[in-house]
Design a protein around this motif. Structure first.
Motif, short mmCIF file in Angstrom:
data_model
loop_
_atom_site.label_atom_id
_atom_site.label_comp_id
_atom_site.label_asym_id
_atom_site.label_seq_id
_atom_site.Cartn_x
_atom_site.Cartn_y
_atom_site.Cartn_z
N THR A 1 44.13 27.21 49.72
CA THR A 1 42.68 27.22 49.51
C THR A 1 42.24 28.57 48.95
O THR A 1 41.43 28.64 48.02
CB THR A 1 41.96 26.92 50.84
OG1 THR A 1 42.43 25.66 51.31
CG2 THR A 1 40.47 26.89 50.68
N GLU B 1 40.27 29.03 45.50
CA GLU B 1 38.92 29.60 45.41
C GLU B 1 38.87 30.61 44.26
O GLU B 1 37.93 30.64 43.48
CB GLU B 1 38.53 30.37 46.68
CG GLU B 1 38.57 29.57 47.97
CD GLU B 1 37.45 28.57 48.07
OE1 GLU B 1 36.34 28.90 47.63
OE2 GLU B 1 37.70 27.46 48.58
N CYS B 2 39.89 31.44 44.19
CA CYS B 2 39.92 32.48 43.18
C CYS B 2 40.06 31.88 41.78
O CYS B 2 39.29 32.20 40.88
CB CYS B 2 41.08 33.43 43.51
SG CYS B 2 41.39 34.63 42.23
N ALA C 1 37.11 35.18 48.17
CA ALA C 1 38.01 34.01 48.22
C ALA C 1 38.75 34.00 49.56
O ALA C 1 38.95 32.96 50.17
CB ALA C 1 39.00 34.04 47.07
N ALA D 1 36.25 32.92 52.14
CA ALA D 1 35.96 31.50 51.99
C ALA D 1 37.10 30.66 52.57
O ALA D 1 36.87 29.63 53.21
CB ALA D 1 35.74 31.16 50.53
N SER D 2 38.34 31.12 52.37
CA SER D 2 39.47 30.33 52.88
C SER D 2 39.52 30.40 54.40
O SER D 2 39.89 29.45 55.08
CB SER D 2 40.78 30.81 52.28
OG SER D 2 41.16 32.04 52.84
N GLY E 1 37.23 23.37 50.84
CA GLY E 1 37.40 24.48 49.91
C GLY E 1 36.38 24.43 48.79
O GLY E 1 35.87 25.47 48.35
N ILE F 1 33.37 27.38 47.82
CA ILE F 1 33.37 28.12 46.54
C ILE F 1 32.02 28.74 46.25
O ILE F 1 31.92 29.78 45.60
CB ILE F 1 33.79 27.16 45.42
CG1 ILE F 1 35.28 27.28 45.28
CG2 ILE F 1 33.11 27.49 44.12
CD1 ILE F 1 35.79 26.80 44.02
N VAL G 1 31.87 32.40 46.86
CA VAL G 1 32.48 33.26 45.84
C VAL G 1 31.56 33.35 44.63
O VAL G 1 31.32 34.45 44.10
CB VAL G 1 33.86 32.69 45.41
CG1 VAL G 1 34.56 33.64 44.47
CG2 VAL G 1 34.72 32.38 46.62
#
Ligand code: ASP
Length: 412
Positions: free
Chosen positions: A304, A308-309, A335, A338-339, A349, A353, A356
């Motif tokens: 994840t 995200e990145c 990221a 977020a994960s 996921g 996002i 981010v």
């Protein structure tokens, strides 16, 4: 002779894909989506039924067996360091590839309508962190909130070791007993995995087909190559070098859990199988698994983090926005957050996002670009999430001098 479980699951998976394609071809996809999918729902409900009692009893009995505060602290430190290191390595792999392949340049994409739940944005990361401390542990269990349940169980298990003798022993036995029962119950549900996986896969294929992949091909490829590097290179090297394990033997031990992660796209729903595989096939003790796996299923998400990145960078590329080095570092950091914040459920996921995108001022509608292919990428990143948790268990078990591991590499 009975076919091994992972073969059964593999056949279920392949047959599900085939059946889904047939349904689209012959026009009975509605039957698959409405009716066949019920089998998948039954399977997922069975898994969700065992999660809370399984992790509570696993953590309490595991931690109560750890004994000293010093060992408890050492295990926590090792576990968190593992989570952080591997998630960061994953993000950097994704960042390098997305900069190298630049999948968003010249992409000609239509925006899809962004669902309301995504527009509402992810909850603030601060709230997630505060939410780890439950104001009412029973409520957290009832709602199935993993982090607060894990937090309370860790403390409860730890303080059992501080209770005076007759209570200490009887409580440890009590929770160990529940754990033994829950493991057997879990085994029973795992028997239905091949059917569940068949139904889940046929539904996904019948619903989406493969056409949606074409315009987003290079984006998907970037995510897939990065995930592959992390799963087939980075993690096995760590497993081999630090864990002294044979990555192929370990992958075999984990195969049922990995295929389930792929078809359910949920680390939490897969957790019962992960616990079973890491303990019974890889031979890691409950003391370590109860620490590393439930927590890992919610906060250690390498796949994840990487996703995200790559997704955020892709969106920036499509909009023609150049991100400076400093902004890219913000992407890396958010990221990671977020994960950690993403729950172990499908599409979590994608929701996260927004964190981010917000952090570097990218348009939130960008999520609409990648919606169509999220499910398939979700399946892949979830498998990588589960794979990383399992590798972490072996590495940490090894550092704790566990000798019963079944996946150690042979000495020449
Ligand atoms: N589905 C993933 C998981 O359960 C989370 C995500 O959406 O990335 O691990």
């Amino acid at each position: 002779m009975k076919l091994k479980l992972y073969w059964q699951i593999f056949i279920g998976l392949a047959a599900g894909i085939f059946f889904g394609i047939m349904a689209r071809g012959l026009g009975f996809e509605n039957f698959v989506v409405d009716k066949v999918s019920i089998l998948g729902t039954i399977f997922l409900r069975g898994l969700r039924m065992v999660i809370i009692p399984l992790i509570v009893s696993s953590i309490i009995s595991g931690v109560a067996g750890i004994g000293s505060a010093e060992r408890f602290g050492r295990l926590s430190l090792k576990t968190l360091s593992y989570y952080l290191t591997t998630s960061l390595l994953a993000i950097l792999t994704g960042l390098a590839l997305v900069n190298l392949l630049r999948p968003g340049l010249g992409a000609n994409l239509g925006l899809e309508e962004v669902p309301e739940e995504l527009k509402a944005g992810a909850q603030k990361i601060g709230d997630t962190l505060l939410g780890i401390i439950p104001t009412n542990p029973l409520e957290a269990m009832v709602k199935g909130d993993m982090l607060p349940v894990i937090f309370f169980s860790l403390l409860f298990g730890f303080f059992i070791t501080r209770a005076p003798q007759p209570y200490r022993e009887s409580l440890t036995n009590f929770f160990q007993g529940i754990f033994e029962v829950m493991m057997r119950l879990t085994h029973f549900i795992i028997l239905f995995t091949p059917i569940g996986v068949f139904a889940l896969m046929s539904k996904i294929v019948a619903q989406t087909g493969f056409e949606v992949f074409v315009p987003l091909g290079s984006y998907m490829l970037t995510v897939m190559i990065s995930l592959a590097i992390h799963a087939f290179l980075t993690l096995p090297v760590l497993l081999y070098a630090i864990g002294g394990a044979d990555p192929v033997a370990h992958a075999r031990a984990m195969s049922a859990a990995l295929m389930t992660a792929f078809s359910t796209a949920s680390s939490s729903a897969t957790l019962p199988l992960t616990l079973d595989a890491v303990e019974n096939n890889a031979g890691v003790s409950n003391k370590v698994t109860s620490f590393v796996l439930p927590l890992g299923a919610t906060i250690n998400m390498d796949g994840t983090a990487l996703y995200e990145c790559v997704a955020a960078m892709f969106i920036a590329q499509v909009y023609g926005i150049e991100l400076s080095f400093f902004q890219q570092m913000i992407v890396v950091f958010t990221a990671l957050l977020a994960s950690i914040g993403a729950a172990g459920i499908p599409m979590a996921g994608l929701v996260m996002i927004t964190i981010v995108l917000q952090a570097v001022g990218l348009p939130l509608e960008g999520v609409g670009l990648i919606l169509a292919v999220d499910r398939i990428l979700d399946m892949m990143r979830t498998s990588v999430n589960v794979w990383s948790d399992s590798c972490g268990s072996v590495i940490i078990a090894r550092s704790e001098e566990e000798t019963e591991l079944k996946v150690l590499r042979k000495r020449a």
